[in-house]
Design an enzyme around this catalytic site. Sequence first.
Site, PDB file in Angstrom:
ATOM      1  CB  CYS A 111      -0.995   0.127   1.138  1.00  0.00           C
ATOM      2  SG  CYS A 111      -0.341  -0.380   2.997  1.00  0.00           S
ATOM      3  CG  ASP A 345      -8.222   2.789   0.972  1.00  0.00           C
ATOM      4  OD1 ASP A 345      -7.278   2.205   1.084  1.00  0.00           O
ATOM      5  OD2 ASP A 345      -9.048   2.570   1.994  1.00  0.00           O
ATOM      6  CG  HIS A 347      -5.500  -0.667   1.997  1.00  0.00           C
ATOM      7  ND1 HIS A 347      -5.539   0.788   2.288  1.00  0.00           N
ATOM      8  CD2 HIS A 347      -4.619  -1.323   2.444  1.00  0.00           C
ATOM      9  CE1 HIS A 347      -4.312   0.889   2.926  1.00  0.00           C
ATOM     10  NE2 HIS A 347      -3.797  -0.440   2.976  1.00  0.00           N
TER      11      HIS A 347
END
Length: 459
Positions: A111, A345, A347
């Site tokens: 990430c 994000d 993820h």
Amino acid sequence: MEATGTDEVEKIKSKFMSAWHNMKYSWVLKTKTYFSRNSPVFLLGKCYHFKTDESGELSTDGSNFDKINTEISGNVEEFRKDFISRIWLTYREEFPQIKGSALTTDCGWGCTLRTGQMLLAQGLMLHFLGRAWVWPDALDIDSSDSESWTAHTVKKLTASFEASLTAEREPKILSNHHQGTVKRNYDDNEKRNEVYHRKIISWFGDSPLTAFGLHQLIEYGKKSGKIAGDWYGPAVVAHILRKAVEEARDPELQGVTVYVAQDCTVYSSDVIDRQCSFMDSGKADTKAVIILVPVRLGGERTNTDYLEFVKGILSLEYCVGIIGGKPKQSYYFAGFQDDSLIYMDPHYCQSFVDVSIKDFPLESFHCPSPKKMSFKKMDPSCTIGFYCRTVQDFEKASEEITKMLKSSSKEKYPLFTFVKGHSRDYDFASSPLHEENNLFSEDEKKRLKRISTEEFVLL
């Protein structure tokens, strides 16, 4: 025959794991984000107002446009278009195997590399397209369809399982989200911009040959003791990005360089030397510079005294965002409203896209909806990024940021400083621009090792 059966079992297991990662890392992606109507929203230096006579909150997914007046609706639409136009780089699966490992996905560990890629991508967008550019097809991405991302994941799992049993290479899934955008007629300037839009994304493709793809970044990370599957902190990623830009061989990238601050200090002469170094083409033009400043916004927890400074940084048009996050998760911070940070994000596990194919699909590289997080939840370790096209721009930016640092610092020392002169003038070892045998100098290795022990673990 037995080996073949084992391979099939491994393939099915791999598909189930990919689907599990997708469930684990993306189930909240479709949650709506609400913005106050009474406070301005900042996104990488641009300000948007949603103010109305009514109090309450406003969703930016377009679901309640009919409840607000045309002017405010226009502002929300412009914000959505601007946000969606930023390049979104997430977990991917089924990409070519990473050298020296068996990994074909970065789910669960990549990430911070992805948020670093997003920051660099924004710098390149400023360089080639300018801050005013927005993707003409941005609003064609449907962020409010009834099918949730989780439902799509389950559908994908089923299709993948069926495909593995019938020996199909690619599962066939019908999903509104993955349908292509409508073809448009572009004028010459729009065509030029679309070429660069695609080219920038292609530099971040998950292939061993792309300049800033995961495979290349991991190779540079090996020089600082990192391997595929390790966690990477924001400061380590800053140095990896610098090396990646230095080593990039695409002629289009010869006009850009990256400078990483040393011990929270930006040495102005070192930056200008990088900008004035001769380009490979032999021209004496100055280079644009992306300045990365690794900092800590406190000790164990983020010091709320730094909130106004972070908001001030994200209010600057030459800010290219912040590599940060909350403990155990890295986010790309791009804006704020009140005391909440707006972020993208990484993820969410998406399928590999081959960027070498002409007209490869762009939709998965653009985030349909922003997310917000309280500043108090932010992990103190982060890397701040700025873009300066010319030496004059850098000098102006350093003056402006220095004033901001002084006005926001309640303590004796600011978060970081701009100092005239070279780092060598202050008894710091200055690494050369290019090192033939080793990408990181011994001094850099020691600094990276120290930084690695201070930063948060990313799962």
